[in-house]
Design an enzyme around this catalytic site. Structure first.
Site, PDB file in Angstrom:
ATOM      1  N   ARG A  66     -45.814  38.983  19.283  1.00  0.00           N
ATOM      2  CA  ARG A  66     -46.367  38.207  20.399  1.00  0.00           C
ATOM      3  C   ARG A  66     -45.902  36.749  20.360  1.00  0.00           C
ATOM      4  NH1 ARG A  66     -51.377  36.940  20.296  1.00  0.00           N
ATOM      5  NH2 ARG A  66     -52.038  38.806  19.179  1.00  0.00           N
ATOM      6  N   TYR A  83     -44.533  34.953  48.022  1.00  0.00           N
ATOM      7  CA  TYR A  83     -44.765  36.376  47.750  1.00  0.00           C
ATOM      8  C   TYR A  83     -46.277  36.633  47.808  1.00  0.00           C
ATOM      9  CZ  TYR A  83     -45.548  40.498  44.900  1.00  0.00           C
ATOM     10  OH  TYR A  83     -45.998  41.703  44.433  1.00  0.00           O
ATOM     11  N   ASP A 120     -39.703  29.253  43.102  1.00  0.00           N
ATOM     12  CA  ASP A 120     -39.488  30.687  42.882  1.00  0.00           C
ATOM     13  C   ASP A 120     -38.100  31.005  43.432  1.00  0.00           C
ATOM     14  OD1 ASP A 120     -39.355  33.481  43.099  1.00  0.00           O
ATOM     15  OD2 ASP A 120     -41.539  33.661  43.197  1.00  0.00           O
ATOM     16  N   LYS A 123     -36.506  42.000  40.054  1.00  0.00           N
ATOM     17  CA  LYS A 123     -35.689  42.117  41.262  1.00  0.00           C
ATOM     18  C   LYS A 123     -34.204  42.007  40.905  1.00  0.00           C
ATOM     19  CE  LYS A 123     -39.866  42.176  42.895  1.00  0.00           C
ATOM     20  NZ  LYS A 123     -40.545  40.996  43.397  1.00  0.00           N
TER      21      LYS A 123
HETATM   22  C1  LIG Z   1     -41.908  40.423  43.260  1.00  0.00           C
HETATM   23  C2  LIG Z   1     -42.052  38.969  43.325  1.00  0.00           C
HETATM   24  C3  LIG Z   1     -42.887  38.280  42.448  1.00  0.00           C
HETATM   25  C4  LIG Z   1     -43.770  38.990  41.451  1.00  0.00           C
HETATM   26  O1  LIG Z   1     -43.018  39.571  40.447  1.00  0.00           O
HETATM   27  P1  LIG Z   1     -43.483  40.901  39.630  1.00  0.00           P
HETATM   28  O2  LIG Z   1     -42.347  41.084  38.685  1.00  0.00           O
HETATM   29  O3  LIG Z   1     -43.650  41.982  40.625  1.00  0.00           O
HETATM   30  O4  LIG Z   1     -44.756  40.549  38.962  1.00  0.00           O
HETATM   31  C5  LIG Z   1     -42.911  36.897  42.513  1.00  0.00           C
HETATM   32  N1  LIG Z   1     -42.157  36.228  43.414  1.00  0.00           N
HETATM   33  C6  LIG Z   1     -41.351  36.862  44.280  1.00  0.00           C
HETATM   34  C7  LIG Z   1     -40.545  36.067  45.263  1.00  0.00           C
HETATM   35  C8  LIG Z   1     -41.261  38.241  44.275  1.00  0.00           C
HETATM   36  O5  LIG Z   1     -40.476  38.861  45.162  1.00  0.00           O
END
Ligand SMILES: *Cc1c(COP(=O)(O)O)cnc(C)c1O
Length: 411
Positions: free
Chosen positions: A68, A122, A187, A212
């Site tokens: 961890r 998101y 982000d 993603k």
């Molecule tokens: C999917 C997504 C998230 C969240 O990510 P997870 O890996 O699903 O927790 C945050 N920001 C954006 C722009 C996303 O598309």
């Protein structure tokens, strides 16, 4: 770090960063360390290392004590992503939401509970901030309102650009300027460092849902924050305390994903740009959102029933998420942004007729044929309008020239 004075290009970093020591180890592929614990006969030394980590969020050289606190395979991915984003370092988490949670908790730990944020974000990020479940409080503004919204207890300004799901863009340089000394979190999930490096515009924190594009194959969940070493120490302490760690197998897959990131993003972006062009010229589509910066995402509003388009695709996978080698389509008002109150969603520009398409690496003509069929099925089903065959209308669609005034590409 290496000792090259000339910076390497992104495509080179993508395949080499995080692997610099492999040849010296006599290895080609990175090793996967699945250890949850690490033996040490010297518990006095371990006490000192645990103290140092608790105080400063850094371990000296040597094994991580316990998984961890850190993991060598995950650290390779962190090193590589930091190199691509141009930051000192990066801290990986179990998911994008775990990464955002850690940032908020780190700020709360510093006594800074107020967040200024720009919609759209998101859906779950919006929800996490709106619900204030962690103890934070959010003020939603448009980009021009950021400076006025900042208070003495503001610990974070958050934007997405291009934003999920409308692909709306903000001027990151202007936003960073408006933040003053408050850290700006961008982000960068949609753009990836291939198209945009927010650090260069003044952002302090760059967040990714690594699920993603970084992973890129729809088979690994992860999140990461690229930032300076000082902030990273706070994030590592939060990660240790709350446990949202990335699994080493996920770290391995994300590192492997990075090596093809530039090639995947460029290829899928060319496809997305072409699909955006054809959708803009299509009378069944009322509005197309495709960002100035480019990218592999296209959003579009349909004249008819968006649910019928989702039900009509055959090649494209009707599923939430994005950034995979195969194309995905979803209806944000039903899935990715369902947790955002309908009024807030619509006010943020997320129409109930909006569809969000993540272009993959398939041939563009096959994707267009599928979309055309799905849009046509919708048109026939709802309105009983006969559509000409694709071959009959293609010349008109590929003709250049401005779209009719009623249809425009949102910039
Ligand atoms: C999917 C997504 C998230 C969240 O990510 P997870 O890996 O699903 O927790 C945050 N920001 C954006 C722009 C996303 O598309």
């Amino acid at each position: 770090m290496d000792d090259h004075s000339r910076p390497r290009a992104l495509a080179t970093e993508a395949v080499h960063a995080g692997r610099d020591d492999l040849a010296g180890l006599g290895l080609h592929a990175p090793p996967i360390d699945l250890s949850t614990t690490y033996p040490s006969a010297d518990s006095r030394a371990e006490a000192a290392r645990v103290d140092a980590f608790a105080a400063h969020g850094v371990l000296d050289d040597g094994p991580p004590v316990y998984a961890r606190l850190g993991n060598p395979t995950v650290a390779r991915f962190e090193t590589a992503l930091a190199r691509l984003e141009g930051t000192d370092t990066a801290v990986a988490f179990a998911s994008g939401m775990a990464a955002l949670t850690a940032v908020l908790l780190a700020r709360l730990g510093a006594g800074l509970r107020h967040v200024v944020a720009v919609r759209p974000l998101y859906g779950c990020s919006d929800h996490l901030l709106t619900a204030g479940a962690l103890g934070s409080e959010v003020t939603w503004v448009d980009a021009a309102g950021i400076a006025d919204a900042i208070r003495p207890d503001t610990g974070l300004v958050m934007v997405e650009s291009p934003a999920n799901p409308t692909l709306a863009e903000v001027d990151l340089r202007a936003v960073a300027h408006a933040c003053g000394s408050v850290p700006l979190l961008v982000d960068n999930t949609f753009a990836t460092p291939v198209l945009q490096r927010p650090l260069d515009s003044g952002a302090r924190l760059v967040l990714h849902s690594a699920t993603k594009y970084l992973g890129g194959h729809g088979d690994v969940l992860g999140g990461v924050v690229a930032c300076d070493e000082l902030f990273a120490r706070e994030l590592r302490k939060v990660r240790f305390a709350t446990g949202g760690v990335l699994h080493p197998l996920a770290g391995y897959l994300l590192l492997r994903g990075l090596s093809t990131l530039p090639v995947r993003v460029r290829a899928a972006s060319a496809t997305a740009a072409e699909l955006a062009r054809r959708l803009t010229a299509d009378p069944r589509v009322t509005r197309v959102h495709y960002p100035r910066i480019g990218g592999a995402m296209v959003a579009f509003e349909v004249a008819g029933d968006p649910h019928a388009v989702i039900a009509g695709v055959e090649l494209i996978t009707p599923a939430v998420s994005l950034g995979s080698v195969d194309s995905l389509i979803q209806h944000p008002a039903s899935i990715s942004h369902r947790v955002v109150a309908a009024d807030d969603r619509r006010a943020a520009g997320v129409s109930d007729r909006l569809l969000r398409l993540s272009a993959g690496l398939e041939d563009v003509e096959d994707l267009w044929a599928d979309l055309d069929r799905a849009l046509g099925a919708e048109g026939r089903g709802r309105h009983d309008v006969r559509r000409p065959a694709l071959s009959a209308v293609r010349p008109a669609r590929t003709a250049d020239g401005p779209p009719p005034a009623s249809r425009r590409v949102a910039r």
